[in-house]
Design a protein around this motif. Structure first.
Motif, short mmCIF file in Angstrom:
data_model
loop_
_atom_site.label_atom_id
_atom_site.label_comp_id
_atom_site.label_asym_id
_atom_site.label_seq_id
_atom_site.Cartn_x
_atom_site.Cartn_y
_atom_site.Cartn_z
N TRP A 10 66.17 108.12 20.27
CA TRP A 10 66.38 109.02 19.13
C TRP A 10 65.73 108.39 17.90
CZ3 TRP A 10 69.26 113.68 18.85
CH2 TRP A 10 69.53 114.15 17.57
N PRO A 11 64.58 108.90 17.43
CA PRO A 11 63.89 108.27 16.30
C PRO A 11 64.38 108.72 14.93
CG PRO A 11 62.56 110.06 17.18
CD PRO A 11 63.78 109.97 18.05
N GLY A 12 65.23 109.73 14.86
CA GLY A 12 65.70 110.26 13.58
C GLY A 12 66.79 109.41 12.95
N GLU A 13 67.21 109.83 11.78
CA GLU A 13 68.30 109.14 11.10
C GLU A 13 69.63 109.51 11.74
OE1 GLU A 13 67.86 106.90 8.86
OE2 GLU A 13 65.69 107.18 8.67
N VAL A 14 70.57 108.57 11.71
CA VAL A 14 71.91 108.80 12.25
C VAL A 14 72.93 108.44 11.18
CG1 VAL A 14 73.55 108.26 14.07
CG2 VAL A 14 71.09 108.22 14.56
N ALA A 15 73.69 109.43 10.75
CA ALA A 15 74.70 109.19 9.71
C ALA A 15 75.88 108.42 10.28
CB ALA A 15 75.17 110.52 9.13
N ALA A 16 76.60 107.73 9.41
CA ALA A 16 77.78 106.97 9.84
C ALA A 16 78.78 107.91 10.49
CB ALA A 16 78.40 106.28 8.64
N GLY A 17 79.22 107.56 11.69
CA GLY A 17 80.20 108.37 12.41
C GLY A 17 79.61 109.56 13.12
N GLN A 18 78.30 109.77 13.02
CA GLN A 18 77.67 110.93 13.67
C GLN A 18 77.64 110.74 15.18
OE1 GLN A 18 73.65 111.70 12.39
NE2 GLN A 18 73.32 113.33 13.87
N THR A 19 78.01 111.78 15.91
CA THR A 19 77.92 111.78 17.36
C THR A 19 76.66 112.53 17.77
OG1 THR A 19 80.33 111.75 17.60
CG2 THR A 19 79.04 112.46 19.51
N LEU A 20 75.78 111.85 18.47
CA LEU A 20 74.53 112.46 18.88
C LEU A 20 74.74 113.33 20.12
CD1 LEU A 20 72.08 109.43 18.48
CD2 LEU A 20 72.45 111.34 16.90
N PRO A 21 73.96 114.40 20.26
CA PRO A 21 74.03 115.20 21.49
C PRO A 21 73.51 114.39 22.67
CG PRO A 21 72.13 115.85 20.18
CD PRO A 21 72.92 114.89 19.33
N GLU A 22 73.85 114.79 23.85
CA GLU A 22 73.35 114.10 25.04
C GLU A 22 71.91 114.51 25.31
OE1 GLU A 22 74.79 111.66 26.98
OE2 GLU A 22 76.09 111.67 25.22
N PRO A 23 71.09 113.59 25.85
CA PRO A 23 69.73 113.97 26.23
C PRO A 23 69.73 115.07 27.29
CG PRO A 23 70.02 111.58 26.25
CD PRO A 23 71.39 112.18 26.11
N MET A 24 68.60 115.77 27.39
CA MET A 24 68.49 116.86 28.36
C MET A 24 68.76 116.38 29.78
SD MET A 24 65.21 119.38 29.10
CE MET A 24 64.21 118.09 29.89
N GLY A 25 68.18 115.26 30.16
CA GLY A 25 68.40 114.70 31.48
C GLY A 25 67.73 115.48 32.58
N LEU A 26 67.75 114.90 33.79
CA LEU A 26 67.20 115.52 34.99
C LEU A 26 68.29 115.53 36.06
CD1 LEU A 26 63.77 113.61 35.20
CD2 LEU A 26 64.30 115.67 33.92
#
Length: 365
Positions: free
Chosen positions: A141-157
């Motif tokens: 994930w190259p973007g910014e991540v705010a404190a406490g932010q939960t990132l979505p899961e990758p698309m995956g295979l």
């Protein structure tokens, strides 16, 4: 998205730029949306030795710590600004080859070999990146991540570990903007280029769905393959065994990656790592389904795993042939753009027009 849930052609959703939004840049100069998961390596490429990769002009170093966990950070020692990927991994730390400074997985400097007792460790930090090891690949994930932010899961295979799917993969690496590859993958009318490798013919667009996150195009196509008997896998290598029959063909631009399915027999993914505005790297992954072989499903799991592993990359040569032909075309497109950016041919493919809108929209965010 399943074919049953696709939107009819009469209900295509089209995005419209607002008046206060700045005019879009040229499509071939569009940025990527950094707030997404990109695939920067396959899991076998990342070891206990540093690996340097690049994503949209960002130099990144990957390595496995003493627990085997993948770490990702800016590939730049803050001391003299040289590449950390030329150094080595010491336990959980990465060490710069120039002066031996060491940094932990949080990017903090934790050791300088020649530091005196009167000196403190420098407070400089290296930027780190969220990273996931999932389904054979390293997602970053190259973007910014705010404190406490939960990132979505990758698309995956989902098919990667599934015992009923045989995987083959190859790497695409070409000099050109990433939009050329997405358009190529979503273009079901360029089969003339791949007559020796084509899996289907006579694609007819039935449904098209467009949202801010994805474009889905459903076609009715004629497939050359039917994988329903154990010997039928040989169709991948013996053209004389192939017979045309109708199958649904679904292709999806799930920003920033691509996924497709041809009937129940084949699923293909393309996982993107746009290196720069003029270079693109991606992983093309092909799955052949063994779902129709019900007797195989009754065999011991260990044997089924052996079959899956033994047949890994069985279709690699086929994929490499397709990629070689496509790269030739895409690099010509890039050179033509660079020679005359204002020259543009007519676009008759509704799917490509939708893809271009999505690229422009996400690149402005």
């Amino acid at each position: 998205m399943s074919p049953e849930t696709a939107t009819p052609m009469s209900a295509v959703v089209k995005s419209t730029p607002t008046r206060d939004r700045p005019a879009p840049r040229h499509l071939r100069l569009s940025d990527i949306d950094l707030n997404c998961w990109y695939v920067v390596a396959n899991d076998r490429e990342v070891t206990g030795q540093p690996l340097g990769v690049e994503l949209w002009g960002r130099a990144i170093v990957l390595y496995r710590d003493s627990q085997g966990q993948v770490q990702a950070m800016e590939d730049c020692c803050p001391h003299r600004l040289v590449k950390l990927s030329d150094g080595r991994v010491v336990g959980d730390r990465i060490e710069c080859m120039y002066h031996g400074w060491q940094f932990d997985g949080d990017g903090a400097c934790v050791d300088v070999p020649y530091l005196s007792e009167q000196q403190k460790l420098p407070t400089c930090r290296i930027r780190t990146y969220p990273v996931r090891e999932l389904d054979g690949f390293i997602w970053l994930w190259p973007g910014e991540v705010a404190a406490g932010q939960t990132l979505p899961e990758p698309m995956g295979l989902p098919e990667w570990e599934h015992l009923n799917y045989i995987a083959s993969m190859t790497t695409i690496d070409y000099r050109g903007h990433f939009s050329f590859l997405i358009e190529n993958l979503m273009d079901m009318y360029h089969g003339h280029l791949h007559q020796d490798y084509q899996a289907w013919a006579s694609a007819k667009l039935e449904q098209l769905t467009e949202t801010p996150e994805r474009v889905d195009a459903l076609y009715e196509a004629q497939s050359y393959y039917r994988i329903d008997k154990i010997w039928s896998v040989a169709q991948l290598f013996v053209p004389a065994m192939r017979k045309l029959h109708p199958e649904p063909l679904l292709v999806s631009y799930v920003y920033p990656h691509w996924a497709s399915s041809l009937g129940q027999d084949f699923k293909i993914y393309c996982l993107f790592c746009p290196v720069s505005p003029t270079r693109t790297r991606a992983y093309l992954v092909h799955f052949t389904s063994l779902q129709a072989f019900w007797r195989l499903h009754k065999l011991p799991v260990g044997f089924r795993r052996w079959v899956k592993d033994r047949m890994f990359n069985a279709a690699r040569k086929l994929l490499e042939g397709l990629v070689e032909q496509d790269v030739l075309m895409m690099e010509q497109e890039q050179r033509s753009f660079e020679a005359d950016p204002d020259r543009k041919g007519p676009e008759l493919n509704q799917t490509i027009a939708a893809v271009q809108r999505l690229i422009r929209s996400r690149g402005q965010q």
